[in-house]
Structures are given as C-alpha cells and as structure tokens.
Design a protein around this motif. Structure first.
Motif, PDB file in Angstrom:
ATOM      1  N   THR A 414      26.510  64.568  -9.610  1.00 10.51           N
ATOM      2  CA  THR A 414      27.367  65.563 -10.264  1.00 10.51           C
ATOM      3  C   THR A 414      28.847  65.218 -10.161  1.00 10.51           C
ATOM      4  O   THR A 414      29.688  65.909 -10.755  1.00 10.51           O
ATOM      5  CB  THR A 414      27.134  66.952  -9.639  1.00 10.51           C
ATOM      6  N   GLY A 415      29.159  64.178  -9.407  1.00 13.80           N
ATOM      7  CA  GLY A 415      30.551  63.783  -9.254  1.00 13.80           C
ATOM      8  C   GLY A 415      31.303  64.565  -8.203  1.00 13.80           C
ATOM      9  O   GLY A 415      32.525  64.411  -8.065  1.00 13.80           O
ATOM     10  N   LYS A 416      30.637  65.392  -7.424  1.00 16.13           N
ATOM     11  CA  LYS A 416      31.312  66.166  -6.385  1.00 16.13           C
ATOM     12  C   LYS A 416      31.763  65.285  -5.220  1.00 16.13           C
ATOM     13  O   LYS A 416      32.671  65.657  -4.470  1.00 16.13           O
ATOM     14  CB  LYS A 416      30.380  67.264  -5.849  1.00 16.13           C
ATOM     15  N   THR A 421      34.296  59.518  -0.422  1.00 17.43           N
ATOM     16  CA  THR A 421      34.901  60.853  -0.449  1.00 17.43           C
ATOM     17  C   THR A 421      34.982  61.453   0.947  1.00 17.43           C
ATOM     18  O   THR A 421      33.978  61.503   1.673  1.00 17.43           O
ATOM     19  CB  THR A 421      34.083  61.794  -1.353  1.00 17.43           C
ATOM     20  N   ALA A 703      34.744  60.730  -5.789  1.00 13.45           N
ATOM     21  CA  ALA A 703      34.420  61.948  -6.529  1.00 13.45           C
ATOM     22  C   ALA A 703      34.978  61.861  -7.948  1.00 13.45           C
ATOM     23  O   ALA A 703      36.012  61.236  -8.194  1.00 13.45           O
ATOM     24  CB  ALA A 703      34.977  63.168  -5.815  1.00 13.45           C
ATOM     25  N   ARG A 704      34.264  62.509  -8.860  1.00 15.83           N
ATOM     26  CA  ARG A 704      34.707  62.488 -10.251  1.00 15.83           C
ATOM     27  C   ARG A 704      35.009  63.898 -10.759  1.00 15.83           C
ATOM     28  O   ARG A 704      35.365  64.066 -11.919  1.00 15.83           O
ATOM     29  CB  ARG A 704      33.627  61.857 -11.142  1.00 15.83           C
ATOM     30  N   SER A 705      34.840  64.908  -9.956  1.00 18.61           N
ATOM     31  CA  SER A 705      35.094  66.282 -10.403  1.00 18.61           C
ATOM     32  C   SER A 705      35.483  67.151  -9.218  1.00 18.61           C
ATOM     33  O   SER A 705      35.326  66.764  -8.067  1.00 18.61           O
ATOM     34  CB  SER A 705      33.849  66.867 -11.079  1.00 18.61           C
TER      35      SER A 705
END
Length: 705
Positions: A414-416, A421, A703-705
């Motif tokens: 989900t990119g979280k 990260t 992370a992407r979001s």
C-alpha cells in the motif's frame, strides 16, 4: 474375473444363456415344479439387474501410497486383496480348492444337475436347504456379497439367504458365466474374490497373511488349509480354532487323493506337518495412514484428504487399487523428523514440535515433508495423535511475531512503508482499536526488552521484532489489508477456522467460536503478534509464496495417481495465483534475510555453525505457550513450531529436552523452534552451493504514501 469386457456380450447372447439355464433348471427341478413354479418370475426379473451389476463392479483392491521415489509408505483398503493371475496360483492350490469344493468343476457347465437335484428334492420335502453349488455358483455368490453388495447389508443378507430362490438365481447366472468365460478365468476369479477370515480376501492376500509367501509358492498343506477355510472361515481359522483347522486341512488333503491330484504317500507326509502359519497372524497391513512410518503418517493423511477435496471419495481410495505417488522426499522427511525428535522427544509430555517443508515454484508448491515429534496414531501414551497437527490449524496459541510478515507485506504494497522507512517505536504504547467507540478499551502493547531504537526501520524491525512498531504499522495500514494479505500469502484454511482452530459454530453467542478468524480479527490489532490458531503447513507455504516471486499455490502432496491398470488418473488442482508482485516478494525476502545473521535467531545460528543465506522470522507468544521459526533456504520453504499440546498447557521452556514448566523467561522462537531447522538443513545442504537471497526492489525501499 468379472469385468466389463467379458460380461457385456449383448442382450441376444444373454437371453440365449438364460434360455439354456431355464431349460436346464426346469429339467432338474421337474419333480418339484409345483413348489418352485411361483419363484420363476421373481428369479427371472432379478437376473438382468444382477448380471449388469456383475459386469460393471470391480473387485476392491488395495491402494498403495508411495513417496516421490516410489517407495511404499502406506496402504489404504476396505478389503485386503492382492490379485493373482491363473499362472500366479500354485497347482496345489487350484487342485485343493477343486477337490474340496467342486470335484466335477472342469467338466460341468456352470451348474451341477446332480447336486442341484439332490438339494431341490431335499428342500421341497420341508427339510433344511442343502448344498449343490458349483465353484461357478459360489463365484457368483461371493462376487455379489464381497463386491457388488459390500456396502449394502440388506442385499448381502439376500445374497446369503439359504433359499431356493437364491440358488435358482445363482444357477441362471452361473450358466451364463460358464458360456462366456473359460474355466481358468472362473477359477482364478473365484480364488481372488473369496474371503478367508477377517479382512483377508483372495488367495494372494491369504498366502501373504497366513504364510508370508505368494500364491504361486503355496505347497500342498498350505493350499489345503486355505481351501478348507473357504467353507467356514471362522470355524476353520487356524489361530482361533487350530484343531478344527488341522482336521479340515487333512480332510482336504484326503479329498485331493480321492480326486487323483495328489499321491497317497505325499498326502501322508503333508498331513504329518504342523499348520505352519505365521506367528501372531494373520498379518495384515494397516488399512489407513496410521500404518505409515513415523515420518510419513501426517503426510499420508494430508495426501488422502487432498485427493478427497479434489473429487475422489474415501471409498474410491479404499477400493480403487490406485497407486498414489506423493511428493514426499524420504531423505528430507527423515532428516527433519530426526531433528524435531532430538529437540522434543516423541513422548515428551505436553509439547509438540511440528515441521513442514515445501518446495517453492511458479507452477506448483510441492510438499516435501510433514513431520512432528508426535506420530500419527491413536495412542497418546506413545506420543501419538489422530489429528493432523501439521496440516490443521492445530497450534491454537499462534505463531507469534512471524505474523509481522503480513503487516510488513501489506504496508509495502500500500506504500505505507518500505524497508528503509523509520517506524515509531516507543517502549510501550496504547492504540485505538479499529471501529472503537467511547466504551472500547485501547490496545496497549510493550516491547520485549529496552534495547530497541526509536524509530526503527522496517528492515531492522523484521530482524529484531519490536511489538510496538508493528502494531503501530498495522494500525496505519488497516486490518482489512493485513488480513487479506495473510489470506493471499497462504493462510487460506487457517482464516476460515475460528479463534479455537475449529470450524465456526454459528449457534455460539461468543464471536471467538462463532466467527472465522478473517472476521473475528477485523477489529483486533493483536493479529500481527500472532496470537491466533494457525496451520504449520500453511505458514511454510507463506515462505514458499515469497520464494516463488509472489506466486501462491496450494501445498501439493501429489505427483501422480494411476489406476489398477496403470493408467494415469487426472487430479483436479487449484490454480496458482500471482498474489503480490515479484518486486514486493523479493524485497520482503531481502528484509527477512537478517534474522539468522543479526536478528532473533542469530545466536542459535552461530551455535549451530550456520552460514547459509536464508530468510527467517521467529515468533513467541506472550506466555511462551508457542514459539515458531518460519523461513526458507535454497529451494526449501519451512516452518518449525513448538507449542503446548496437552490438556494443561503451560509455558514452554528451553532445555534438553524442551519441556513445560514455569521457567520465568520461557522459550523463544530463535532458541527453541529454529534449532531443528539448523540441524536438519546443515545436513541437507552439506556440500551444495548456496543460493543467494534476491535483492530488494528499489520501489519498496521507501514509503510512497
């Protein structure tokens, strides 16, 4: 032998045979026509249906289950029968059965008019029914009882009824059979279908069960004993009635002399010998997977259930005479069996150690081993269990922090979060449960120890396993995504069970028992800490999915199935699925590659001299009732779980052996569940080149979001 080919010659020939039978029977029974006439329509109406049943019913045969190399590991059967051809039955056996049961067999036409007339005259006068049946008629009778009607008690009763109607029916079918089959085939079929005693059917099985030999090697006295038993297997059982069996055997030998198939001097020598049966017999193999070797019982049971789910019935497997070649690797299976028994002895009170091994692949996930310190059986005192603790959601305490794999995968997808990260990681923290209202208590959790950095990267978190960081990440990702990821990666059956590892009970008012885990944990952040029932096999398959580039396949125990004639039988298999991207799978593998180097199992790895690149994630439940190691190396995906399995579960304690107790610190996945993995695969990988772990995909580092 009864079969589709020999008994399907068409209606004209069948009617012709029945006409012959009708004339013959009418002639024989003319003196009693008044008494028997009322049976004519009844008998004629039943012959058509019975002949059709005989034509399409095959004798129950033993199904053999083998490992991948073709070595038998178990037999499944309803009737223990080892078929033999005419040439595979000794001349003595054929002579003995003809001499005692039907000395005019080679000359008659399916029925014996003299015998039938004698029986009919006696029966019509009001006395008890008499014999007169030929071997051909007995073949028909035994085929009906032991094959066609074996699952129909009422029909079997009719098949055995000592009535004139039954004898007329047998006579008509016997004439038909005599017209279409050779004497050799009839005698062979008869000797293959008759019951000797208990669950022993046919001369091949009887030769092995009573004498440890084959049908072609039966001598005179052995043949006479078996031939004598056919008339009354219980009365002439050599183990329960040895004197009656001896007298009956010697009578058969005398009959062979009378029938001129045995010289009188040879008969005297044979009669002077003891019964000669095996001690503690008859020796019949187990008819279920509980007769398998200790390292093969759970595997065999799983293979059987897999085929049933694929469309076979239990009865088909018990009578079909199949050869089921499984995927079980005998070297891997025995090696890991030895390793878990060294870790936890078979009879160790209250502690189970399961171990599953799966070979990853994009087309199939072959199961190589399914073992435990326990064995598959019914005697708890001997460390046996009748539940498949490797395949089922048997570890009711859970796999601990190995479930953090699912939270990590969902967060990365989900990119979280990515492997780099930073995750907030206080020593302790309380979280709001999903769907909470003002009355819902927060979920509070602490890290096990104080040496964790805050924040900690996801990569380092996978190695050292802080609770706070992962519960926080799970809260951010959301339970639907985490539970869905667990299902996709491999917990297909586990999540359908309730929080007790059983089938949900809709009648229960307690959601813990009424709801499947997929629903029950939808608002519980404890899921990532692995406090729910789980299948050890399915956790090994989670690793296999990651090691297959994100392709899930059902754990497959079957290489091939062939029928009694050696023809291949198709097995319906569930299609494999690309459940996560290859980049995600490879990245998660990279994130799991530090556990045996700097993570929770590193100390045990060093003690074992472990140096192979691998993936791993340990787990320990809060009270140490269960510890786990889930991972993989080379082309082996594994899970090793040690958990309390007795009626009074306690803390699992390390030691030699592992045991239950109140040891304060308790066991950990790295110190108790991982060692069998190191022990087994140090042996299995010795001298083989290492397989590197895939590099992480840059798309999943941050992370992407």
């Amino acid at each position: 032998m009864f079969g589709v080919v020999r008994l399907s010659h068409g209606l004209p020939r069948f009617l012709g045979s029945c006409a012959i039978a009708g004339v013959l029977v009418a002639g024989v029974l003319a003196p009693v026509a008044m008494g028997a006439g009322m049976l004519s329509n009844q008998v004629s109406d039943s012959v058509d249906g019975i002949s059709a049943s005989l034509a399409t019913s095959q004798q129950p045969l033993v199904t053999t289950v083998t490992d991948r190399d073709g070595n038998p590991i178990a037999t499944l059967f309803d009737q223990y029968r080892l078929p033999a051809t005419y040439d595979q039955i000794s001349a003595a056996m054929k002579a003995a059965i003809v001499s005692v049961e039907d000395r005019r067999f080679w000359d008659e036409g399916g029925v014996d008019p003299k015998g039938m007339l004698r029986a009919a005259l006696h029966d019509s006068s009001g006395g008890s029914t008499q014999g007169g049946s030929t071997i051909t008629q007995q073949y028909v009778k035994n085929y009906l009882i032991n094959v066609v009607d074996r699952n129909d008690k009422a029909a079997q009763y009719e098949d055995k009824a000592d009535t004139l109607a039954r004898k007329l029916r047998e006579a008509k079918i016997a004439v038909q059979l005599g017209q279409s089959e050779s004497k050799e085939d009839i005698l062979t079929g008869y000797l293959n279908v008759v019951e000797f005693t208990g669950n022993v059917y046919g001369v091949g099985a009887a030769a092995k069960a009573y004498f440890g030999t084959t049908a072609d090697k039966l001598n005179v006295q052995q043949s006479a004993l078996l031939a004598g038993m056919v008339n009354n297997p219980n009365l002439y059982n050599p183990y329960t009635h040895p004197q009656q069996a001896l007298e009956r055997r010697n009578q058969v030998i005398d009959d062979m002399v009378t029938n001129r198939t045995l010289a009188e001097k040879d008969a005297e020598i044979a009669k002077a010998t003891p019964l000669g049966v095996l001690d503690d017999g008859p020796r019949i193999p187990s008819s279920t997977c509980m007769g398998a070797a200790p390292d093969a019982g759970f595997f065999c049971q799983y293979a059987e259930q897999y085929l049933i789910q694929a469309g076979f019935t239990a009865d088909q497997l018990a009578v079909g005479g199949y050869t089921i070649r499984t995927t079980m690797d005998p070297v891997v299976s025995q090696t890991v069996k030895n390793a878990v028994e060294h870790n936890v002895p078979t009879t160790q009170y209250g502690v189970a150690n399961t171990f599953a091994v799966i070979r990853p692949g994009a087309q199939t996930h072959e199961v190589l081993a399914m073992v435990a310190n326990r064995n598959y059986g019914t005697d708890p005192a001997q460390g046996e269990t009748s539940s498949n603790i490797v395949a089922n959601a048997s570890n009711v305490f859970g796999a601990g922090s190995s479930f953090k794999i699912f939270t990590s995968a969902a967060a990365m997808e989900t990119g979280k979060a990515g492997l780099n990260t930073p995750l907030p990681n206080q020593a302790g923290q309380c979280f709001t449960q999903p769907g909470a209202n003002q009355y819902t208590a927060p979920y509070c959790v602490q890290n096990d120890g104080t040496n964790y950095p805050d924040p900690i990267s996801l990569r380092d978190g996978l190695a050292t396993s802080p609770n706070v960081a992962f519960v926080g990440l799970e809260s951010q990702v959301g339970m639907p995504a985490v539970l869905d990821m667990a299902r996709r990666l491999g917990l297909r059956n586990t999540l359908t069970t309730n929080d007790a590892g059983a089938t949900p009970d809709p009648s229960s008012s307690n959601p813990q028992y009424s709801e499947p885990q997929s629903q029950y944990f939808s608002n519980k952040l404890s899921f990532t800490l692995g406090n729910s029932p789980v299948s050890p096999l399915e956790m090994a398959n989670v690793s296999a999915t990651l090691m297959s580039g994100g392709v899930w396949c059902a754990p497959n125990p079957i290489l091939s199935v062939t029928d009694r004639d050696g023809a291949p039988v198709a097995v319906k298999q569930q299609a494999c699925e690309q459940v996560v991207s290859p980049g995600l799978a490879n990245s998660l593998e990279a994130g799991l590659s530090q556990d045996t180097i700097s993570g929770t199992s590193a100390s045990a790895a060093r003690a074992a001299g472990w140096s192979h690149p691998d993936i791993g994630k340990t787990g320990t439940t809060q009270q140490s009732e269960s510890v786990a190691f889930v991972g993989g190396v080379d082309d082996y995906a594994v899970s090793s779980m040690v958990f309390a399995d007795g009626p009074k579960p306690e803390e699992v304690c390390p030691g030699t052996p592992v045991h239950l107790g109140s040891c304060g610190h308790g066991a950990f996945g790295g110190t108790v569940a991982a060692p069998p993995y190191f022990t087994a695969f140090n042996q299995l990988l010795a001298g083989k080149p290492d397989t590197p772990i895939p590099a992480a995909d840059p798309a999943y580092l941050n992370a992407r979001s």
